[in-house]
Design a protein around this motif. Structure first.
Motif, PDB file in Angstrom:
ATOM      1  N   ASN A 134      37.292  29.987  42.596  1.00 39.80           N
ATOM      2  CA  ASN A 134      37.068  28.640  42.080  1.00 39.80           C
ATOM      3  C   ASN A 134      36.673  28.707  40.610  1.00 39.80           C
ATOM      4  O   ASN A 134      36.051  29.681  40.162  1.00 39.80           O
ATOM      5  N   SER A 135      37.030  27.693  39.858  1.00 41.10           N
ATOM      6  CA  SER A 135      36.620  27.614  38.461  1.00 41.10           C
ATOM      7  C   SER A 135      35.128  27.299  38.381  1.00 41.10           C
ATOM      8  O   SER A 135      34.609  26.518  39.178  1.00 41.10           O
ATOM      9  N   ALA A 136      34.451  27.934  37.439  1.00 39.69           N
ATOM     10  CA  ALA A 136      33.010  27.739  37.302  1.00 39.69           C
ATOM     11  C   ALA A 136      32.617  27.899  35.847  1.00 39.69           C
ATOM     12  O   ALA A 136      33.402  28.379  35.018  1.00 39.69           O
ATOM     13  N   LEU A 137      31.413  27.471  35.531  1.00 34.93           N
ATOM     14  CA  LEU A 137      30.837  27.680  34.213  1.00 34.93           C
ATOM     15  C   LEU A 137      29.569  28.508  34.367  1.00 34.93           C
ATOM     16  O   LEU A 137      28.703  28.189  35.188  1.00 34.93           O
ATOM     17  N   LEU A 138      29.464  29.577  33.598  1.00 39.60           N
ATOM     18  CA  LEU A 138      28.246  30.370  33.564  1.00 39.60           C
ATOM     19  C   LEU A 138      27.429  29.949  32.355  1.00 39.60           C
ATOM     20  O   LEU A 138      27.953  29.897  31.229  1.00 39.60           O
ATOM     21  N   GLY A 139      26.177  29.621  32.589  1.00 38.85           N
ATOM     22  CA  GLY A 139      25.330  29.190  31.476  1.00 38.85           C
ATOM     23  C   GLY A 139      25.794  27.907  30.836  1.00 38.85           C
ATOM     24  O   GLY A 139      25.522  27.674  29.658  1.00 38.85           O
ATOM     25  N   ASP A 140      26.531  27.075  31.564  1.00 39.67           N
ATOM     26  CA  ASP A 140      26.992  25.759  31.107  1.00 39.67           C
ATOM     27  C   ASP A 140      28.087  25.800  30.054  1.00 39.67           C
ATOM     28  O   ASP A 140      28.570  24.749  29.640  1.00 39.67           O
ATOM     29  N   ASP A 141      28.505  26.994  29.607  1.00 35.07           N
ATOM     30  CA  ASP A 141      29.511  26.996  28.541  1.00 35.07           C
ATOM     31  C   ASP A 141      30.491  28.170  28.607  1.00 35.07           C
ATOM     32  O   ASP A 141      31.350  28.296  27.734  1.00 35.07           O
ATOM     33  N   TYR A 142      30.382  29.036  29.612  1.00 30.32           N
ATOM     34  CA  TYR A 142      31.272  30.194  29.700  1.00 30.32           C
ATOM     35  C   TYR A 142      32.176  30.045  30.917  1.00 30.32           C
ATOM     36  O   TYR A 142      31.717  30.191  32.049  1.00 30.32           O
ATOM     37  N   PRO A 143      33.467  29.753  30.718  1.00 31.98           N
ATOM     38  CA  PRO A 143      34.370  29.564  31.852  1.00 31.98           C
ATOM     39  C   PRO A 143      34.537  30.856  32.647  1.00 31.98           C
ATOM     40  O   PRO A 143      34.646  31.944  32.083  1.00 31.98           O
ATOM     41  N   ALA A 144      34.564  30.716  33.970  1.00 36.09           N
ATOM     42  CA  ALA A 144      34.685  31.885  34.836  1.00 36.09           C
ATOM     43  C   ALA A 144      35.477  31.534  36.088  1.00 36.09           C
ATOM     44  O   ALA A 144      35.571  30.367  36.484  1.00 36.09           O
ATOM     45  N   HIS A 145      36.063  32.568  36.683  1.00 35.29           N
ATOM     46  CA  HIS A 145      36.622  32.454  38.015  1.00 35.29           C
ATOM     47  C   HIS A 145      35.595  33.050  38.963  1.00 35.29           C
ATOM     48  O   HIS A 145      35.193  34.203  38.818  1.00 35.29           O
ATOM     49  N   ALA A 146      35.164  32.279  39.951  1.00 33.89           N
ATOM     50  CA  ALA A 146      34.029  32.687  40.778  1.00 33.89           C
ATOM     51  C   ALA A 146      34.394  32.742  42.250  1.00 33.89           C
ATOM     52  O   ALA A 146      35.287  32.027  42.725  1.00 33.89           O
ATOM     53  N   GLY A 147      33.678  33.605  42.965  1.00 31.61           N
ATOM     54  CA  GLY A 147      33.821  33.699  44.416  1.00 31.61           C
ATOM     55  C   GLY A 147      32.484  34.031  45.030  1.00 31.61           C
ATOM     56  O   GLY A 147      31.720  34.836  44.487  1.00 31.61           O
ATOM     57  N   GLY A 148      32.163  33.422  46.151  1.00 37.05           N
ATOM     58  CA  GLY A 148      30.898  33.667  46.805  1.00 37.05           C
ATOM     59  C   GLY A 148      30.810  35.078  47.372  1.00 37.05           C
ATOM     60  O   GLY A 148      31.773  35.583  47.955  1.00 37.05           O
ATOM     61  N   VAL A 149      29.656  35.691  47.205  1.00 32.96           N
ATOM     62  CA  VAL A 149      29.440  37.040  47.723  1.00 32.96           C
ATOM     63  C   VAL A 149      29.648  37.074  49.235  1.00 32.96           C
ATOM     64  O   VAL A 149      30.197  38.042  49.781  1.00 32.96           O
ATOM     65  N   MET A 150      29.239  36.016  49.943  1.00 35.67           N
ATOM     66  CA  MET A 150      29.365  36.033  51.400  1.00 35.67           C
ATOM     67  C   MET A 150      30.824  36.068  51.846  1.00 35.67           C
ATOM     68  O   MET A 150      31.130  36.593  52.925  1.00 35.67           O
ATOM     69  N   ASN A 151      31.749  35.568  51.038  1.00 38.77           N
ATOM     70  CA  ASN A 151      33.163  35.693  51.368  1.00 38.77           C
ATOM     71  C   ASN A 151      33.606  37.158  51.311  1.00 38.77           C
ATOM     72  O   ASN A 151      34.262  37.662  52.229  1.00 38.77           O
ATOM     73  N   SER A 152      33.238  37.840  50.232  1.00 47.06           N
ATOM     74  CA  SER A 152      33.595  39.253  50.094  1.00 47.06           C
ATOM     75  C   SER A 152      32.937  40.083  51.187  1.00 47.06           C
ATOM     76  O   SER A 152      33.542  41.019  51.728  1.00 47.06           O
ATOM     77  N   GLN A 153      31.705  39.756  51.512  1.00 45.44           N
ATOM     78  CA  GLN A 153      30.975  40.496  52.537  1.00 45.44           C
ATOM     79  C   GLN A 153      31.647  40.351  53.902  1.00 45.44           C
ATOM     80  O   GLN A 153      31.813  41.335  54.638  1.00 45.44           O
ATOM     81  N   ALA A 154      32.047  39.142  54.249  1.00 44.13           N
ATOM     82  CA  ALA A 154      32.706  38.921  55.528  1.00 44.13           C
ATOM     83  C   ALA A 154      34.040  39.657  55.604  1.00 44.13           C
ATOM     84  O   ALA A 154      34.389  40.249  56.637  1.00 44.13           O
ATOM     85  N   VAL A 155      34.802  39.634  54.512  1.00 44.07           N
ATOM     86  CA  VAL A 155      36.089  40.321  54.480  1.00 44.07           C
ATOM     87  C   VAL A 155      35.904  41.830  54.603  1.00 44.07           C
ATOM     88  O   VAL A 155      36.601  42.506  55.370  1.00 44.07           O
ATOM     89  N   ALA A 156      34.953  42.384  53.841  1.00 47.50           N
ATOM     90  CA  ALA A 156      34.768  43.832  53.830  1.00 47.50           C
ATOM     91  C   ALA A 156      34.110  44.353  55.100  1.00 47.50           C
ATOM     92  O   ALA A 156      34.560  45.336  55.692  1.00 47.50           O
ATOM     93  N   GLU A 157      33.050  43.683  55.544  1.00 47.37           N
ATOM     94  CA  GLU A 157      32.224  44.234  56.619  1.00 47.37           C
ATOM     95  C   GLU A 157      32.681  43.806  58.014  1.00 47.37           C
ATOM     96  O   GLU A 157      32.416  44.522  58.985  1.00 47.37           O
ATOM     97  N   VAL A 158      33.328  42.664  58.132  1.00 52.01           N
ATOM     98  CA  VAL A 158      33.741  42.187  59.453  1.00 52.01           C
ATOM     99  C   VAL A 158      35.264  42.298  59.627  1.00 52.01           C
ATOM    100  O   VAL A 158      35.739  42.829  60.630  1.00 52.01           O
TER     101      VAL A 158
END
Length: 259
Positions: free
Chosen positions: A11-35
């Protein structure tokens, strides 16, 4: 043998209100990797950087994540209003055709929350802009305050079709889930089989009928505490097995077969 590779829709996100980023929740990666037992890789869901044909060649499966912006109503033939909230047209441009391609190829995907809604829209369905405004419906939105554990806490029951895909997969016709969404399915799309509902009639689980591969989606957030939750664990385990089969050149779909 290498782990199957799961593309996690970012998802598109802003870090510090001014730095564009592509973001993903850690719990998504955790579920994919561990389960699911797969390698999680974040996808920048923007057609300026990736295209669907490339993604289909690189990944063995896709996790269609939740996200605060909603699918733009023009994608299902309606005019946007304030009730429809914020949008991410770049994500729409990637995920909607990606879903259709995966359905036809048999390439596995698991939709979550917004991803659940994307699957329905991709197949020609429509959405309600605000579930809680409908007569007889409960408020399915995330609590505005509290810890992560409080926001993702179990809040309502989901009831599956007896003998259906989710009943067989999860081993129970009635389960308890969290709920963190404002929108929901209005008219199901072509081949969309709604297989689970909340007590108020809100669709909560679906699969794409006659899809040659794993093509499931849920309205709740199974990525939270996926390793320990009795509903989430079998869902991600089955998704990982489907991705592994795809990586090995197989495309079985036992869950989607009629009983």
């Amino acid at each position: 043998m290498r782990r199957p590779v799961i593309g996690i829709i970012g998802n598109s996100a802003l870090l510090g209100d001014d730095y564009p980023a592509h973001a993903g929740g850690v719990m998504n990666s955790q579920a994919v990797a561990e389960v699911a037992g797969a390698m999680p890789l974040l996808i920048p869901a923007d057609p300026h950087y990736v295209d669907v044909a490339e993604l289909l060649e690189v990944f063995d499966g896709f996790l269609l994540t939740g996200g605060r912006p909603n699918v733009h109503p023009e994608e299902y033939g309606e005019t946007p209003t304030a009730a429809h909230g914020d949008f991410d047209r770049c994500r729409d441009a990637i995920v909607l055709p990606l879903v259709r391609a995966c359905v036809e190829r048999g390439q596995p995907f698991l939709g979550i929350c917004r991803g659940f809604q994307e699957v329905n829209v991709a197949m020609g369905g429509t959405l309600y802009p605000e579930i809680r405004d409908l007569p007889g419906r409960m408020n399915h939105r995330m609590p505005p305050e509290g810890t992560i554990d409080e926001k993702f806490a179990i809040r309502h029951a989901v009831h599956f079709t007896e003998g259906g895909v989710f009943h067989r997969l999860l081993g129970s016709q009635d389960v308890m889930t969290n709920t963190l969404h404002g929108q929901g399915i209005n008219r199901p799309g072509r081949r969309i089989n709604v297989d689970g509902w909340a007590d108020d009639g809100t669709p909560e689980a679906l699969y794409v009928e006659d899809a040659p591969g794993f093509a499931l989606a849920v309205q709740w957030h199974p990525e939270y505490n996926a390793a320990n939750d009795p509903v989430s664990r079998p869902l991600f385990t089955a998704f990982g097995q489907a991705a592994r089969a795809w990586a090995e050149g197989r495309c079985p779909a036992p869950l989607l077969k009629a009983v």
